[in-house]
Enzyme design. Structure first.
Site, PDB file in Angstrom:
ATOM      1  N   GLY A 160       0.858  -1.195   0.000  1.00 40.69           N
ATOM      2  CA  GLY A 160       0.000   0.000   0.000  1.00 40.69           C
ATOM      3  C   GLY A 160       0.887   1.236   0.000  1.00 40.69           C
ATOM      4  O   GLY A 160       0.483   2.311   0.455  1.00 40.69           O
ATOM      5  N   ASN A 204      -1.481   7.200   1.217  1.00 40.23           N
ATOM      6  CA  ASN A 204      -1.060   8.253   2.155  1.00 40.23           C
ATOM      7  C   ASN A 204      -0.279   7.694   3.339  1.00 40.23           C
ATOM      8  O   ASN A 204       0.812   8.164   3.657  1.00 40.23           O
ATOM      9  CB  ASN A 204      -2.295   8.999   2.680  1.00 40.23           C
ATOM     10  CG  ASN A 204      -2.903   9.882   1.615  1.00 40.23           C
ATOM     11  OD1 ASN A 204      -2.206  10.669   0.989  1.00 40.23           O
ATOM     12  ND2 ASN A 204      -4.193   9.741   1.390  1.00 40.23           N
ATOM     13  N   ASN A 251     -12.549  -4.265   2.435  1.00 39.99           N
ATOM     14  CA  ASN A 251     -11.120  -4.414   2.715  1.00 39.99           C
ATOM     15  C   ASN A 251     -10.745  -5.864   3.012  1.00 39.99           C
ATOM     16  O   ASN A 251      -9.643  -6.309   2.676  1.00 39.99           O
ATOM     17  CB  ASN A 251     -10.698  -3.476   3.854  1.00 39.99           C
ATOM     18  CG  ASN A 251     -10.497  -2.046   3.348  1.00 39.99           C
ATOM     19  OD1 ASN A 251     -10.409  -1.819   2.133  1.00 39.99           O
ATOM     20  ND2 ASN A 251     -10.442  -1.082   4.257  1.00 39.99           N
ATOM     21  N   THR A 295      -4.630  -1.512   7.831  1.00 34.90           N
ATOM     22  CA  THR A 295      -5.907  -1.311   7.129  1.00 34.90           C
ATOM     23  C   THR A 295      -7.089  -1.445   8.090  1.00 34.90           C
ATOM     24  O   THR A 295      -7.125  -2.352   8.920  1.00 34.90           O
ATOM     25  CB  THR A 295      -6.025  -2.367   6.000  1.00 34.90           C
ATOM     26  OG1 THR A 295      -4.839  -2.302   5.210  1.00 34.90           O
ATOM     27  CG2 THR A 295      -7.239  -2.131   5.137  1.00 34.90           C
ATOM     28  N   ASN A 296      -8.043  -0.560   7.932  1.00 31.77           N
ATOM     29  CA  ASN A 296      -9.229  -0.553   8.803  1.00 31.77           C
ATOM     30  C   ASN A 296     -10.384  -1.376   8.241  1.00 31.77           C
ATOM     31  O   ASN A 296     -10.460  -1.555   7.019  1.00 31.77           O
ATOM     32  CB  ASN A 296      -9.708   0.886   9.002  1.00 31.77           C
ATOM     33  CG  ASN A 296      -9.011   1.547  10.175  1.00 31.77           C
ATOM     34  OD1 ASN A 296      -8.812   0.933  11.214  1.00 31.77           O
ATOM     35  ND2 ASN A 296      -8.655   2.811   9.997  1.00 31.77           N
ATOM     36  N   ARG A 352      -2.807   9.287  21.474  1.00 30.37           N
ATOM     37  CA  ARG A 352      -3.654  10.491  21.436  1.00 30.37           C
ATOM     38  C   ARG A 352      -4.081  10.886  22.847  1.00 30.37           C
ATOM     39  O   ARG A 352      -4.069  12.065  23.217  1.00 30.37           O
ATOM     40  CB  ARG A 352      -4.879  10.233  20.541  1.00 30.37           C
ATOM     41  CG  ARG A 352      -4.517  10.214  19.069  1.00 30.37           C
ATOM     42  CD  ARG A 352      -5.651   9.722  18.180  1.00 30.37           C
ATOM     43  NE  ARG A 352      -5.307   9.882  16.758  1.00 30.37           N
ATOM     44  CZ  ARG A 352      -5.806   9.166  15.765  1.00 30.37           C
ATOM     45  NH1 ARG A 352      -6.699   8.218  16.010  1.00 30.37           N
ATOM     46  NH2 ARG A 352      -5.442   9.382  14.530  1.00 30.37           N
ATOM     47  N   HIS A 401     -10.262  -0.518  18.004  1.00 29.10           N
ATOM     48  CA  HIS A 401      -9.806   0.770  17.457  1.00 29.10           C
ATOM     49  C   HIS A 401     -11.056   1.370  16.799  1.00 29.10           C
ATOM     50  O   HIS A 401     -11.253   1.288  15.599  1.00 29.10           O
ATOM     51  CB  HIS A 401      -8.687   0.549  16.436  1.00 29.10           C
ATOM     52  CG  HIS A 401      -8.233   1.809  15.755  1.00 29.10           C
ATOM     53  ND1 HIS A 401      -7.824   2.929  16.435  1.00 29.10           N
ATOM     54  CD2 HIS A 401      -8.136   2.134  14.431  1.00 29.10           C
ATOM     55  CE1 HIS A 401      -7.492   3.871  15.581  1.00 29.10           C
ATOM     56  NE2 HIS A 401      -7.687   3.432  14.346  1.00 29.10           N
TER      57      HIS A 401
HETATM   58  N1  NAI Z   1      -5.078   1.404  12.083  1.00 26.41           N
HETATM   59  C1  NAI Z   1      -4.910   2.706  12.058  1.00 26.41           C
HETATM   60  O1  NAI Z   1      -4.630   3.318  13.087  1.00 26.41           O
HETATM   61  C2  NAI Z   1      -5.033   3.443  10.762  1.00 26.41           C
HETATM   62  C3  NAI Z   1      -5.559   2.805   9.669  1.00 26.41           C
HETATM   63  N2  NAI Z   1      -5.683   3.451   8.481  1.00 26.41           N
HETATM   64  C4  NAI Z   1      -6.226   2.690   7.363  1.00 26.41           C
HETATM   65  O2  NAI Z   1      -5.168   2.417   6.434  1.00 26.41           O
HETATM   66  C5  NAI Z   1      -5.735   2.231   5.135  1.00 26.41           C
HETATM   67  C6  NAI Z   1      -4.999   3.099   4.124  1.00 26.41           C
HETATM   68  O3  NAI Z   1      -5.269   4.460   4.363  1.00 26.41           O
HETATM   69  P1  NAI Z   1      -4.678   5.592   3.385  1.00 26.41           P
HETATM   70  O4  NAI Z   1      -3.239   5.343   3.141  1.00 26.41           O
HETATM   71  O5  NAI Z   1      -5.104   6.889   3.925  1.00 26.41           O
HETATM   72  O6  NAI Z   1      -5.486   5.271   2.026  1.00 26.41           O
HETATM   73  P2  NAI Z   1      -5.031   5.582   0.533  1.00 26.41           P
HETATM   74  O7  NAI Z   1      -6.264   5.510  -0.313  1.00 26.41           O
HETATM   75  O8  NAI Z   1      -4.195   6.810   0.472  1.00 26.41           O
HETATM   76  O9  NAI Z   1      -4.089   4.353   0.173  1.00 26.41           O
HETATM   77  C7  NAI Z   1      -4.598   3.065   0.015  1.00 26.41           C
HETATM   78  C8  NAI Z   1      -3.574   2.197  -0.620  1.00 26.41           C
HETATM   79  O10 NAI Z   1      -4.142   0.913  -0.796  1.00 26.41           O
HETATM   80  C9  NAI Z   1      -3.951   0.494  -2.144  1.00 26.41           C
HETATM   81  N3  NAI Z   1      -5.052  -0.366  -2.543  1.00 26.41           N
HETATM   82  C10 NAI Z   1      -6.371  -0.055  -2.605  1.00 26.41           C
HETATM   83  N4  NAI Z   1      -7.068  -1.105  -3.053  1.00 26.41           N
HETATM   84  C11 NAI Z   1      -6.171  -2.109  -3.261  1.00 26.41           C
HETATM   85  C12 NAI Z   1      -6.275  -3.437  -3.743  1.00 26.41           C
HETATM   86  N5  NAI Z   1      -7.444  -3.956  -4.120  1.00 26.41           N
HETATM   87  N6  NAI Z   1      -5.142  -4.177  -3.815  1.00 26.41           N
HETATM   88  C13 NAI Z   1      -3.950  -3.660  -3.479  1.00 26.41           C
HETATM   89  N7  NAI Z   1      -3.783  -2.405  -3.026  1.00 26.41           N
HETATM   90  C14 NAI Z   1      -4.889  -1.641  -2.923  1.00 26.41           C
HETATM   91  C15 NAI Z   1      -3.908   1.787  -2.952  1.00 26.41           C
HETATM   92  O11 NAI Z   1      -3.278   1.591  -4.202  1.00 26.41           O
HETATM   93  C16 NAI Z   1      -3.116   2.666  -2.006  1.00 26.41           C
HETATM   94  O12 NAI Z   1      -1.738   2.406  -2.138  1.00 26.41           O
HETATM   95  C17 NAI Z   1      -7.229   2.549   5.270  1.00 26.41           C
HETATM   96  O13 NAI Z   1      -7.964   1.361   5.439  1.00 26.41           O
HETATM   97  C18 NAI Z   1      -7.264   3.386   6.541  1.00 26.41           C
HETATM   98  O14 NAI Z   1      -8.530   3.386   7.150  1.00 26.41           O
HETATM   99  C19 NAI Z   1      -5.271   4.742   8.315  1.00 26.41           C
HETATM  100  C20 NAI Z   1      -4.737   5.413   9.388  1.00 26.41           C
HETATM  101  C21 NAI Z   1      -4.578   4.834  10.693  1.00 26.41           C
HETATM  102  O1  OAA Z   2      -9.756   7.326  11.512  1.00 27.47           O
HETATM  103  C1  OAA Z   2      -9.398   6.691  10.498  1.00 27.47           C
HETATM  104  O2  OAA Z   2     -10.154   6.244   9.629  1.00 27.47           O
HETATM  105  C2  OAA Z   2      -7.946   6.405  10.367  1.00 27.47           C
HETATM  106  C3  OAA Z   2      -7.537   5.825  11.662  1.00 27.47           C
HETATM  107  O3  OAA Z   2      -7.863   4.704  11.981  1.00 27.47           O
HETATM  108  C4  OAA Z   2      -6.958   6.718  12.647  1.00 27.47           C
HETATM  109  O4  OAA Z   2      -6.296   7.696  12.312  1.00 27.47           O
HETATM  110  O5  OAA Z   2      -7.163   6.443  13.831  1.00 27.47           O
END
Ligand code: NAI
Ligand code: OAA
Length: 332
Positions: free
Chosen positions: A8, A12, A98, A122-123, A154, A178
């Site tokens: 991924g 972002n 997801n 991933t969420n 946080r 989470h």
């Molecule tokens: N656990 C946590 O604390 C956090 C979790 N997240 C989660 O992380 C994930 C990514 O967030 P962002 O980077 O902001 O999203 P984004 O949209 O910027 O990036 C997503 C990435 O996944 C890839 N992707 C999407 N569909 C795909 C598929 N079918 N096969 C392979 N790759 C695929 C995209 O090409 C991209 O590289 C989200 O599910 C988000 O909710 C984000 C921040 C904190």
């Molecule tokens: O809130 C979201 O979707 C992304 C995340 O999990 C976080 O930053 O805690």
């Protein structure tokens, strides 16, 4: 020599996580994985990183790929691939979509990198960690998620600024989902080593405001700037450093809990875990009665979602049943 793969990497969180991880002296190779069609971005990112490593004076090899086969030999695989939530969405709304991405990926990773550790981002992260655990066939200590570590950070930040102390003076934990049912452990919160409830100022702490702020933090950041990046990226880097440095730090991650918290478990969920080169090992803890009740509710919420999602995946002819477990026991 340690290899860390970011799945991924064009997203972002993945892009910044790769950069944050590069500061760790244990890391010698970073592999950026992206989907087919993203080759130009991946190539550009690898070049840009290589320039920055040269400018910093670090000797890290940075490579990129669109083939999961190249994940072989990774010490850690960080998975940030998938859909993020938009404003107004709940993390659980992303579960099935997801899971369909994560399950086949985890199956391949489990086969070609059986000794790796998977850090799920991933969420909804607790559900995705369970999906990755089941479909990779790896041992529970090898597969864990960012979980409530970021939520705990946080809360730590809010407490530190309220008490006007350095963040390192505050120790606190949020366990459970989470998400909305997360459980702050005031019984495990200390300032300067003193239990927070023994400080007279605790009586005036706006506890409910703090909890609400932590619960809505991701949503607020997404509303204001589109995505959360630096918080999760640094939190991922901390987990990577803790594993590769074999540090045995206790961090609150989404790990498979058997019965370590008052006998409640059977899911992957936020729990304090000892983390070292072999992965994450939940710590057996005792918490206050009200915390037990809230934690049980959180576990049951995640259990119900996982049950539903795994059922959907197993009935999906393109995905099918989870992998058999590869090994039974690991030494802690
Ligand atoms: N656990 C946590 O604390 C956090 C979790 N997240 C989660 O992380 C994930 C990514 O967030 P962002 O980077 O902001 O999203 P984004 O949209 O910027 O990036 C997503 C990435 O996944 C890839 N992707 C999407 N569909 C795909 C598929 N079918 N096969 C392979 N790759 C695929 C995209 O090409 C991209 O590289 C989200 O599910 C988000 O909710 C984000 C921040 C904190
Ligand atoms: O809130 C979201 O979707 C992304 C995340 O999990 C976080 O930053 O805690």
């Amino acid at each position: 020599m340690s290899k860390v793969t970011i799945i991924g990497a064009t997203g972002n969180v993945g892009t910044f996580a790769a950069y944050a991880v590069s500061v760790d002296p244990h890391v010698h190779e970073i592999l950026l994985y992206g989907r087919e069609g993203r080759e130009a971005f991946l190539k550009g990112l690898a070049q840009d990183f290589a320039d920055s490593f040269a400018a910093r004076g670090t000797n890290i090899r940075v490579t990129w790929t669109t083939s999961l086969k190249d994940v072989a030999g990774s010490d850690i695989v960080v998975i940030t691939a998938g859909t993020p939530r938009g404003p107004g969405q709940n993390r659980l709304d992303l579960a099935l979509g997801n899971a369909r991405i994560i399950a086949p990926m985890a199956r391949t990773i489990g086969t070609i990198a059986p000794d790796t550790k998977i850090i799920m981002v991933t969420n909804p992260v607790d559900v995705m960690t369970c999906v990755a655990l089941k479909y990779s066939g790896l041992k529970p200590n090898q597969v864990f998620g960012l979980g409530t570590h970021l939520d705990s950070m946080r809360l730590k930040s809010l407490i530190a600024s309220y008490f006007k102390v350095h963040v390192s003076e505050v120790h606190t934990r949020i366990i459970g989902e989470h998400g909305d049912s997360m459980v702050p452990l005031w019984s495990a919160t200390t300032i300067g080593g003193i239990k927070i409830s023994n400080l007279p100022a605790f009586a005036h702490l706006p506890v409910q405001d703090f909890i609400q702020s932590v619960k809505t933090s991701g949503e607020q950041i997404i509303k204001n700037k589109g995505s959360t990046v630096y918080g999760p990226g640094e939190a991922i880097a901390t987990l990577v450093k803790t594993i590769l440095g074999d540090e045995n730090r206790i961090l609150t991650v989404s790990a498979y809990v058997k019965s370590e918290v008052h006998g409640i478990g059977g899911v992957c969920i936020g729990v304090p875990a000892r983390i070292n080169k072999n992965g994450a090992f939940p710590v057996t803890i005792r918490i206050d009665e009200s915390e037990v009740i809230a934690y049980r509710e959180s576990v049951e919420k995640i259990r119900a979602t996982i049950h539903q999602i795994i059922g959907e995946l197993e009935n999906d002819k393109d995905i099918g049943p989870a992998a058999p477990k590869r090994q039974k026991k690991t030494r802690v």
